[in-house]
Design a protein around this motif. Structure first.
Motif, PDB file in Angstrom:
ATOM      1  N   GLU A  18      40.034  35.908  33.369  1.00  0.00           N
ATOM      2  CA  GLU A  18      41.261  35.482  34.002  1.00  0.00           C
ATOM      3  C   GLU A  18      42.042  34.250  33.872  1.00  0.00           C
ATOM      4  O   GLU A  18      40.950  33.215  33.819  1.00  0.00           O
ATOM      5  CB  GLU A  18      41.176  35.753  35.425  1.00  0.00           C
ATOM      6  N   SER A  19      43.360  34.439  33.545  1.00  0.00           N
ATOM      7  CA  SER A  19      43.939  32.996  33.325  1.00  0.00           C
ATOM      8  C   SER A  19      43.780  32.275  34.774  1.00  0.00           C
ATOM      9  O   SER A  19      44.138  30.788  34.546  1.00  0.00           O
ATOM     10  CB  SER A  19      45.405  33.293  32.990  1.00  0.00           C
ATOM     11  N   ALA A  20      43.858  32.776  35.657  1.00  0.00           N
ATOM     12  CA  ALA A  20      43.653  32.011  36.927  1.00  0.00           C
ATOM     13  C   ALA A  20      42.555  31.167  36.989  1.00  0.00           C
ATOM     14  O   ALA A  20      42.652  30.056  37.698  1.00  0.00           O
ATOM     15  CB  ALA A  20      43.845  33.130  38.208  1.00  0.00           C
ATOM     16  N   THR A  21      41.422  31.627  36.388  1.00  0.00           N
ATOM     17  CA  THR A  21      40.288  30.776  36.160  1.00  0.00           C
ATOM     18  C   THR A  21      40.562  29.783  35.235  1.00  0.00           C
ATOM     19  O   THR A  21      39.913  28.391  35.837  1.00  0.00           O
ATOM     20  CB  THR A  21      39.032  31.473  35.715  1.00  0.00           C
ATOM     21  N   LEU A  22      41.143  29.603  34.369  1.00  0.00           N
ATOM     22  CA  LEU A  22      41.514  28.646  33.589  1.00  0.00           C
ATOM     23  C   LEU A  22      42.369  27.654  34.392  1.00  0.00           C
ATOM     24  O   LEU A  22      42.361  26.404  34.147  1.00  0.00           O
ATOM     25  CB  LEU A  22      42.152  29.014  32.210  1.00  0.00           C
ATOM     26  N   ARG A  23      43.406  27.920  34.961  1.00  0.00           N
ATOM     27  CA  ARG A  23      44.400  27.138  35.720  1.00  0.00           C
ATOM     28  C   ARG A  23      43.714  26.216  36.676  1.00  0.00           C
ATOM     29  O   ARG A  23      43.967  25.179  37.046  1.00  0.00           O
ATOM     30  CB  ARG A  23      45.360  27.968  36.856  1.00  0.00           C
ATOM     31  N   THR A  24      42.693  26.769  37.453  1.00  0.00           N
ATOM     32  CA  THR A  24      41.788  25.921  38.499  1.00  0.00           C
ATOM     33  C   THR A  24      41.002  25.132  37.634  1.00  0.00           C
ATOM     34  O   THR A  24      40.990  24.109  38.038  1.00  0.00           O
ATOM     35  CB  THR A  24      41.045  27.321  39.338  1.00  0.00           C
ATOM     36  N   LEU A  25      40.325  25.432  36.542  1.00  0.00           N
ATOM     37  CA  LEU A  25      39.538  24.401  35.813  1.00  0.00           C
ATOM     38  C   LEU A  25      40.534  23.371  35.105  1.00  0.00           C
ATOM     39  O   LEU A  25      40.004  22.176  35.529  1.00  0.00           O
ATOM     40  CB  LEU A  25      39.057  24.990  34.477  1.00  0.00           C
ATOM     41  N   LEU A  26      41.641  23.451  34.885  1.00  0.00           N
ATOM     42  CA  LEU A  26      42.815  22.555  34.383  1.00  0.00           C
ATOM     43  C   LEU A  26      42.893  21.619  35.342  1.00  0.00           C
ATOM     44  O   LEU A  26      43.016  20.273  35.241  1.00  0.00           O
ATOM     45  CB  LEU A  26      43.749  23.065  33.515  1.00  0.00           C
ATOM     46  N   ARG A  27      43.354  22.302  36.486  1.00  0.00           N
ATOM     47  CA  ARG A  27      43.992  21.252  37.854  1.00  0.00           C
ATOM     48  C   ARG A  27      42.710  20.622  38.480  1.00  0.00           C
ATOM     49  O   ARG A  27      43.041  19.344  38.722  1.00  0.00           O
ATOM     50  CB  ARG A  27      44.542  22.081  38.607  1.00  0.00           C
ATOM     51  N   ARG A  28      41.669  21.161  38.370  1.00  0.00           N
ATOM     52  CA  ARG A  28      40.525  20.427  39.006  1.00  0.00           C
ATOM     53  C   ARG A  28      39.964  19.431  37.934  1.00  0.00           C
ATOM     54  O   ARG A  28      39.744  18.101  38.455  1.00  0.00           O
ATOM     55  CB  ARG A  28      39.229  21.210  38.938  1.00  0.00           C
ATOM     56  N   ARG A  29      40.041  19.543  36.550  1.00  0.00           N
ATOM     57  CA  ARG A  29      39.645  18.408  35.755  1.00  0.00           C
ATOM     58  C   ARG A  29      40.651  17.588  35.555  1.00  0.00           C
ATOM     59  O   ARG A  29      40.211  16.224  35.271  1.00  0.00           O
ATOM     60  CB  ARG A  29      38.969  19.057  34.361  1.00  0.00           C
ATOM     61  N   LEU A  30      42.042  17.866  35.310  1.00  0.00           N
ATOM     62  CA  LEU A  30      42.912  16.972  34.827  1.00  0.00           C
ATOM     63  C   LEU A  30      44.063  16.447  36.014  1.00  0.00           C
ATOM     64  O   LEU A  30      44.743  15.861  35.622  1.00  0.00           O
ATOM     65  CB  LEU A  30      43.703  17.790  33.711  1.00  0.00           C
ATOM     66  N   GLY A  31      43.829  17.245  37.097  1.00  0.00           N
ATOM     67  CA  GLY A  31      44.814  17.018  38.093  1.00  0.00           C
ATOM     68  C   GLY A  31      46.277  17.528  38.081  1.00  0.00           C
ATOM     69  O   GLY A  31      47.185  17.044  38.492  1.00  0.00           O
ATOM     70  N   ARG A  32      46.435  18.393  36.865  1.00  0.00           N
ATOM     71  CA  ARG A  32      47.895  18.636  36.542  1.00  0.00           C
ATOM     72  C   ARG A  32      47.886  20.197  36.175  1.00  0.00           C
ATOM     73  O   ARG A  32      46.747  20.630  35.692  1.00  0.00           O
ATOM     74  CB  ARG A  32      48.390  17.884  35.476  1.00  0.00           C
ATOM     75  N   GLY A  33      49.034  21.039  36.630  1.00  0.00           N
ATOM     76  CA  GLY A  33      49.269  22.179  36.087  1.00  0.00           C
ATOM     77  C   GLY A  33      49.363  22.315  34.614  1.00  0.00           C
ATOM     78  O   GLY A  33      49.648  21.728  34.128  1.00  0.00           O
ATOM     79  N   VAL A  34      49.485  23.760  34.400  1.00  0.00           N
ATOM     80  CA  VAL A  34      49.823  24.213  33.185  1.00  0.00           C
ATOM     81  C   VAL A  34      51.278  23.660  32.676  1.00  0.00           C
ATOM     82  O   VAL A  34      51.407  23.296  31.543  1.00  0.00           O
ATOM     83  CB  VAL A  34      49.546  25.516  32.754  1.00  0.00           C
ATOM     84  N   ARG A  35      52.275  23.888  33.467  1.00  0.00           N
ATOM     85  CA  ARG A  35      53.563  23.575  32.953  1.00  0.00           C
ATOM     86  C   ARG A  35      53.566  21.976  32.744  1.00  0.00           C
ATOM     87  O   ARG A  35      54.210  21.679  31.878  1.00  0.00           O
ATOM     88  CB  ARG A  35      54.503  23.951  34.072  1.00  0.00           C
TER      89      ARG A  35
END
Length: 321
Positions: A296-313
Protein backbone atom coordinates in the motif's frame (compact mmCIF):
# COMPACT_ATOMS: atom_id res chain seq x y z
CA UNK A 1 31.17 35.14 24.23
CA UNK A 2 34.86 34.40 23.69
CA UNK A 3 35.43 31.77 21.00
CA UNK A 4 38.83 30.28 20.20
CA UNK A 5 39.06 28.50 16.83
CA UNK A 6 41.89 25.96 16.63
CA UNK A 7 43.16 25.94 13.03
CA UNK A 8 45.47 23.19 11.82
CA UNK A 9 47.56 22.69 8.69
CA UNK A 10 45.34 21.48 5.85
CA UNK A 11 42.13 22.85 7.35
CA UNK A 12 38.96 22.48 5.29
CA UNK A 13 38.64 25.99 3.82
CA UNK A 14 34.87 26.10 3.42
CA UNK A 15 34.16 24.86 6.93
CA UNK A 16 36.59 27.29 8.56
CA UNK A 17 35.35 30.24 6.49
CA UNK A 18 31.63 29.59 6.96
CA UNK A 19 32.07 29.26 10.72
CA UNK A 20 33.96 32.56 10.98
CA UNK A 21 31.58 34.32 8.58
CA UNK A 22 28.51 33.28 10.57
CA UNK A 23 29.88 34.67 13.84
CA UNK A 24 31.12 37.76 11.98
CA UNK A 25 27.64 38.32 10.58
CA UNK A 26 26.19 38.10 14.09
CA UNK A 27 28.62 40.82 15.22
CA UNK A 28 27.72 43.04 12.25
CA UNK A 29 23.99 42.69 12.85
CA UNK A 30 24.45 43.41 16.55
CA UNK A 31 26.31 46.63 15.67
CA UNK A 32 23.45 47.70 13.35
CA UNK A 33 21.08 47.20 16.27
CA UNK A 34 23.16 49.57 18.39
CA UNK A 35 24.98 46.97 20.48
CA UNK A 36 28.28 48.59 21.48
CA UNK A 37 30.30 45.43 22.21
CA UNK A 38 30.35 42.61 19.63
CA UNK A 39 28.65 39.52 21.07
CA UNK A 40 31.50 37.31 19.83
CA UNK A 41 35.21 37.79 20.44
CA UNK A 42 36.68 35.30 17.96
CA UNK A 43 40.35 34.35 17.94
CA UNK A 44 42.06 32.05 15.47
CA UNK A 45 44.84 30.08 17.15
CA UNK A 46 47.17 27.22 16.26
CA UNK A 47 49.94 24.98 17.56
CA UNK A 48 52.36 26.17 14.88
CA UNK A 49 53.41 29.73 13.95
CA UNK A 50 51.71 29.54 10.57
CA UNK A 51 48.90 27.51 9.04
CA UNK A 52 48.11 26.87 5.41
CA UNK A 53 44.66 25.61 4.53
CA UNK A 54 43.97 22.71 2.18
CA UNK A 55 43.57 25.21 -0.66
CA UNK A 56 46.98 26.71 0.10
CA UNK A 57 45.81 29.90 1.77
CA UNK A 58 47.88 31.33 4.62
CA UNK A 59 45.92 31.98 7.81
CA UNK A 60 46.95 34.55 10.39
CA UNK A 61 46.87 32.85 13.78
CA UNK A 62 47.85 33.45 17.40
CA UNK A 63 49.55 31.07 19.80
CA UNK A 64 47.18 28.47 21.26
CA UNK A 65 47.69 29.74 24.81
CA UNK A 66 46.92 33.40 23.96
CA UNK A 67 44.77 35.02 26.68
CA UNK A 68 42.03 35.75 27.58
CA UNK A 69 40.43 32.48 28.59
CA UNK A 70 37.75 31.51 26.01
CA UNK A 71 34.25 30.30 26.75
CA UNK A 72 34.39 27.87 23.84
CA UNK A 73 37.13 26.18 21.84
CA UNK A 74 36.07 25.10 18.35
CA UNK A 75 37.93 22.55 16.21
CA UNK A 76 37.14 22.84 12.48
CA UNK A 77 37.66 19.94 10.07
CA UNK A 78 40.82 18.86 8.35
CA UNK A 79 40.44 18.30 4.62
CA UNK A 80 40.97 14.53 4.80
CA UNK A 81 37.82 12.97 3.41
CA UNK A 82 39.15 9.43 2.83
CA UNK A 83 39.69 7.08 5.80
CA UNK A 84 43.33 6.36 4.92
CA UNK A 85 44.21 10.05 4.63
CA UNK A 86 42.41 10.88 7.86
CA UNK A 87 44.18 8.16 9.85
CA UNK A 88 47.48 9.44 8.49
CA UNK A 89 46.59 13.02 9.44
CA UNK A 90 45.63 12.01 12.98
CA UNK A 91 49.17 10.73 13.46
CA UNK A 92 50.83 14.04 12.56
CA UNK A 93 52.87 15.74 15.28
CA UNK A 94 50.87 18.98 15.12
CA UNK A 95 47.57 17.09 15.32
CA UNK A 96 48.78 15.07 18.32
CA UNK A 97 49.80 18.34 20.01
CA UNK A 98 46.39 19.83 19.21
CA UNK A 99 44.68 16.77 20.70
CA UNK A 100 46.65 17.28 23.92
CA UNK A 101 45.59 20.91 24.08
CA UNK A 102 41.95 20.02 23.49
CA UNK A 103 42.13 17.55 26.38
CA UNK A 104 43.72 20.19 28.64
CA UNK A 105 41.12 22.80 27.69
CA UNK A 106 38.34 20.34 28.46
CA UNK A 107 39.90 19.44 31.80
CA UNK A 108 40.06 23.17 32.61
CA UNK A 109 36.29 23.42 32.18
CA UNK A 110 36.11 25.11 28.79
CA UNK A 111 33.35 24.33 26.32
CA UNK A 112 34.67 22.21 23.44
CA UNK A 113 33.01 21.96 20.03
CA UNK A 114 33.89 20.46 16.66
CA UNK A 115 32.32 19.91 13.27
CA UNK A 116 32.73 17.23 10.63
CA UNK A 117 36.22 15.64 10.76
CA UNK A 118 37.12 17.93 13.67
CA UNK A 119 35.07 15.58 15.85
CA UNK A 120 37.78 12.93 15.38
CA UNK A 121 40.20 15.13 17.33
CA UNK A 122 37.76 15.32 20.23
CA UNK A 123 37.43 11.54 20.15
CA UNK A 124 41.23 11.18 20.02
CA UNK A 125 41.39 13.33 23.14
CA UNK A 126 39.04 10.89 24.90
CA UNK A 127 36.51 13.57 25.80
CA UNK A 128 33.71 11.89 23.83
CA UNK A 129 34.00 8.55 25.64
CA UNK A 130 30.63 7.62 27.10
CA UNK A 131 28.95 10.61 25.44
CA UNK A 132 26.51 10.93 22.61
CA UNK A 133 28.18 12.49 19.57
CA UNK A 134 27.80 12.94 15.84
CA UNK A 135 30.30 13.24 13.00
CA UNK A 136 30.42 13.37 9.23
CA UNK A 137 28.15 10.53 8.10
CA UNK A 138 30.56 9.40 5.37
CA UNK A 139 33.25 8.50 7.91
CA UNK A 140 30.94 7.07 10.56
CA UNK A 141 32.13 3.45 10.01
CA UNK A 142 35.74 4.50 10.68
CA UNK A 143 34.64 6.52 13.70
CA UNK A 144 32.80 3.53 15.18
CA UNK A 145 35.78 1.22 14.72
CA UNK A 146 38.27 3.68 16.14
CA UNK A 147 36.21 4.99 19.07
CA UNK A 148 33.90 2.21 20.31
CA UNK A 149 33.30 4.00 23.64
CA UNK A 150 31.53 6.91 21.94
CA UNK A 151 27.74 6.66 21.51
CA UNK A 152 27.68 7.79 17.90
CA UNK A 153 24.51 8.94 16.16
CA UNK A 154 25.53 10.01 12.67
CA UNK A 155 21.96 10.84 11.67
CA UNK A 156 21.90 13.98 13.84
CA UNK A 157 23.32 17.33 12.80
CA UNK A 158 24.13 18.73 16.25
CA UNK A 159 24.56 16.93 19.57
CA UNK A 160 25.24 18.85 22.76
CA UNK A 161 26.44 16.70 25.64
CA UNK A 162 27.17 18.96 28.55
CA UNK A 163 29.98 21.32 27.57
CA UNK A 164 30.92 19.23 24.55
CA UNK A 165 29.19 19.81 21.21
CA UNK A 166 29.65 17.92 17.94
CA UNK A 167 28.26 18.72 14.49
CA UNK A 168 27.84 16.73 11.29
CA UNK A 169 29.36 16.70 7.84
CA UNK A 170 31.06 19.58 5.99
CA UNK A 171 28.44 22.33 6.21
CA UNK A 172 27.78 21.22 9.76
CA UNK A 173 30.23 24.05 10.52
CA UNK A 174 27.38 26.38 9.64
CA UNK A 175 24.98 24.59 11.99
CA UNK A 176 27.58 24.65 14.77
CA UNK A 177 28.18 28.39 14.36
CA UNK A 178 24.44 29.06 14.45
CA UNK A 179 24.14 26.89 17.57
CA UNK A 180 26.70 29.09 19.32
CA UNK A 181 24.89 32.24 18.21
CA UNK A 182 21.68 30.76 19.61
CA UNK A 183 23.33 30.28 23.01
CA UNK A 184 24.04 34.00 23.12
CA UNK A 185 20.72 35.13 21.64
CA UNK A 186 17.96 33.03 20.02
CA UNK A 187 16.63 36.19 18.38
CA UNK A 188 20.03 36.96 16.85
CA UNK A 189 20.35 33.37 15.62
CA UNK A 190 17.02 33.67 13.83
CA UNK A 191 18.13 36.94 12.22
CA UNK A 192 21.49 35.51 11.12
CA UNK A 193 19.73 32.47 9.64
CA UNK A 194 17.48 34.74 7.58
CA UNK A 195 20.33 36.95 6.43
CA UNK A 196 22.49 34.00 5.34
CA UNK A 197 19.61 31.85 4.05
CA UNK A 198 20.31 29.05 6.54
CA UNK A 199 17.57 26.41 6.61
CA UNK A 200 16.79 24.30 9.64
CA UNK A 201 18.63 20.97 9.28
CA UNK A 202 18.23 18.94 12.47
CA UNK A 203 19.23 15.70 10.76
CA UNK A 204 21.85 14.34 8.37
CA UNK A 205 19.66 11.34 7.60
CA UNK A 206 18.32 12.59 4.28
CA UNK A 207 21.86 13.19 2.99
CA UNK A 208 23.26 9.76 3.82
CA UNK A 209 24.11 7.56 0.81
CA UNK A 210 23.61 3.95 1.96
CA UNK A 211 25.80 2.23 -0.62
CA UNK A 212 28.67 4.63 0.15
CA UNK A 213 28.65 3.47 3.77
CA UNK A 214 28.32 -0.17 2.78
CA UNK A 215 31.72 -0.13 1.05
CA UNK A 216 33.39 0.22 4.44
CA UNK A 217 33.13 -3.56 5.04
CA UNK A 218 33.07 -6.54 2.61
CA UNK A 219 30.19 -8.36 4.32
CA UNK A 220 28.10 -5.19 4.58
CA UNK A 221 28.85 -4.44 0.92
CA UNK A 222 27.54 -7.90 -0.05
CA UNK A 223 24.46 -7.33 2.09
CA UNK A 224 23.90 -3.99 0.35
CA UNK A 225 24.00 -5.69 -3.07
CA UNK A 226 21.54 -8.34 -1.88
CA UNK A 227 19.23 -5.65 -0.51
CA UNK A 228 19.15 -3.71 -3.78
CA UNK A 229 18.16 -6.82 -5.72
CA UNK A 230 15.49 -7.72 -3.16
CA UNK A 231 13.86 -4.36 -2.44
CA UNK A 232 10.61 -5.39 -4.11
CA UNK A 233 10.50 -8.72 -2.23
CA UNK A 234 10.85 -7.14 1.18
CA UNK A 235 13.26 -7.74 4.04
CA UNK A 236 14.16 -11.09 5.54
CA UNK A 237 17.19 -11.39 7.79
CA UNK A 238 17.26 -15.14 7.31
CA UNK A 239 17.12 -14.87 3.53
CA UNK A 240 19.89 -12.29 3.52
CA UNK A 241 22.06 -14.41 5.81
CA UNK A 242 21.50 -17.50 3.66
CA UNK A 243 22.52 -15.58 0.53
CA UNK A 244 25.71 -14.39 2.24
CA UNK A 245 26.44 -17.83 3.77
CA UNK A 246 26.57 -16.47 7.32
CA UNK A 247 24.32 -16.79 10.35
CA UNK A 248 21.62 -14.15 10.95
CA UNK A 249 23.36 -13.26 14.22
CA UNK A 250 26.69 -12.68 12.45
CA UNK A 251 25.07 -10.47 9.81
CA UNK A 252 23.14 -8.53 12.44
CA UNK A 253 26.27 -7.88 14.50
CA UNK A 254 28.43 -6.89 11.54
CA UNK A 255 25.93 -4.43 10.08
CA UNK A 256 25.33 -2.84 13.48
CA UNK A 257 29.07 -2.58 14.18
CA UNK A 258 29.84 -0.91 10.86
CA UNK A 259 26.75 1.19 10.26
CA UNK A 260 25.35 1.72 13.73
CA UNK A 261 21.94 0.48 12.61
CA UNK A 262 20.23 -2.86 12.17
CA UNK A 263 20.02 -4.66 8.81
CA UNK A 264 16.31 -3.81 8.68
CA UNK A 265 16.99 -0.11 9.33
CA UNK A 266 19.61 -0.10 6.57
CA UNK A 267 17.13 -1.85 4.24
CA UNK A 268 14.64 0.92 5.05
CA UNK A 269 17.30 3.54 4.26
CA UNK A 270 17.67 2.00 0.83
CA UNK A 271 13.91 1.98 0.35
CA UNK A 272 13.81 5.69 1.13
CA UNK A 273 16.70 6.40 -1.24
CA UNK A 274 15.01 4.48 -4.07
CA UNK A 275 11.65 6.12 -3.40
CA UNK A 276 13.19 9.60 -3.52
CA UNK A 277 14.77 8.80 -6.87
CA UNK A 278 11.50 7.53 -8.35
CA UNK A 279 9.58 10.51 -6.96
CA UNK A 280 12.03 12.82 -8.72
CA UNK A 281 11.29 10.98 -11.98
CA UNK A 282 7.56 11.53 -11.55
CA UNK A 283 6.50 7.94 -10.82
CA UNK A 284 3.07 7.32 -9.36
CA UNK A 285 3.17 6.60 -5.62
CA UNK A 286 1.49 3.20 -6.01
CA UNK A 287 4.18 2.18 -8.53
CA UNK A 288 6.92 3.31 -6.18
CA UNK A 289 5.41 1.38 -3.27
CA UNK A 290 5.35 -1.79 -5.36
CA UNK A 291 8.97 -1.24 -6.47
CA UNK A 292 10.20 -1.18 -2.87
CA UNK A 293 8.08 -3.99 -1.48
CA UNK A 294 5.01 -2.29 -0.03
CA UNK A 295 1.47 -3.43 -0.78
CA UNK A 296 0.00 0.00 0.00
CA UNK A 297 1.18 3.53 -0.78
CA UNK A 298 0.04 4.65 2.68
CA UNK A 299 2.86 2.61 4.22
CA UNK A 300 5.34 4.38 1.96
CA UNK A 301 3.93 7.78 2.90
CA UNK A 302 4.40 6.93 6.57
CA UNK A 303 8.00 5.78 6.01
CA UNK A 304 8.96 8.93 4.10
CA UNK A 305 7.40 11.27 6.63
CA UNK A 306 9.01 9.42 9.54
CA UNK A 307 12.47 9.33 7.95
CA UNK A 308 12.53 12.67 6.12
CA UNK A 309 10.00 14.76 8.00
CA UNK A 310 8.19 15.73 4.79
CA UNK A 311 5.28 14.54 2.73
CA UNK A 312 5.32 13.31 -0.86
CA UNK A 313 4.05 16.60 -2.33
CA UNK A 314 6.82 18.57 -0.64
CA UNK A 315 9.41 16.01 -1.72
CA UNK A 316 8.30 16.24 -5.34
CA UNK A 317 8.69 20.01 -5.27
CA UNK A 318 12.15 19.81 -3.66
CA UNK A 319 13.51 17.03 -5.85
CA UNK A 320 12.36 18.72 -9.05
CA UNK A 321 14.22 21.88 -7.97
Amino acid sequence: MRVTVLALEGAFDTGLAVFLDTLGTANELAALQGVKSPPFDVRLVGVRPQVRTAMGMSVAIEAADTPPRPDWVVVPALNAKQPERLVEALGRDDVREAVGRVRAWHDAGLGIAAACIGTFLLAEAGILDGREATTTWSLAPLFRRRYPKVRLDDTRMIIASGRVVTAGAAMGHLDLALWLVRQASPEMAALVARMLLIDSRPSQAKYIIPDFLAHADPMVERFERWARVNLARGFSLQAAANALAVSPRTLQRRVEAVLGRSPLAFFQDMRVERAQHLISLGYDLEQIAEEIGYAESATLRTLLRRRLGRGVRQLRAELRG
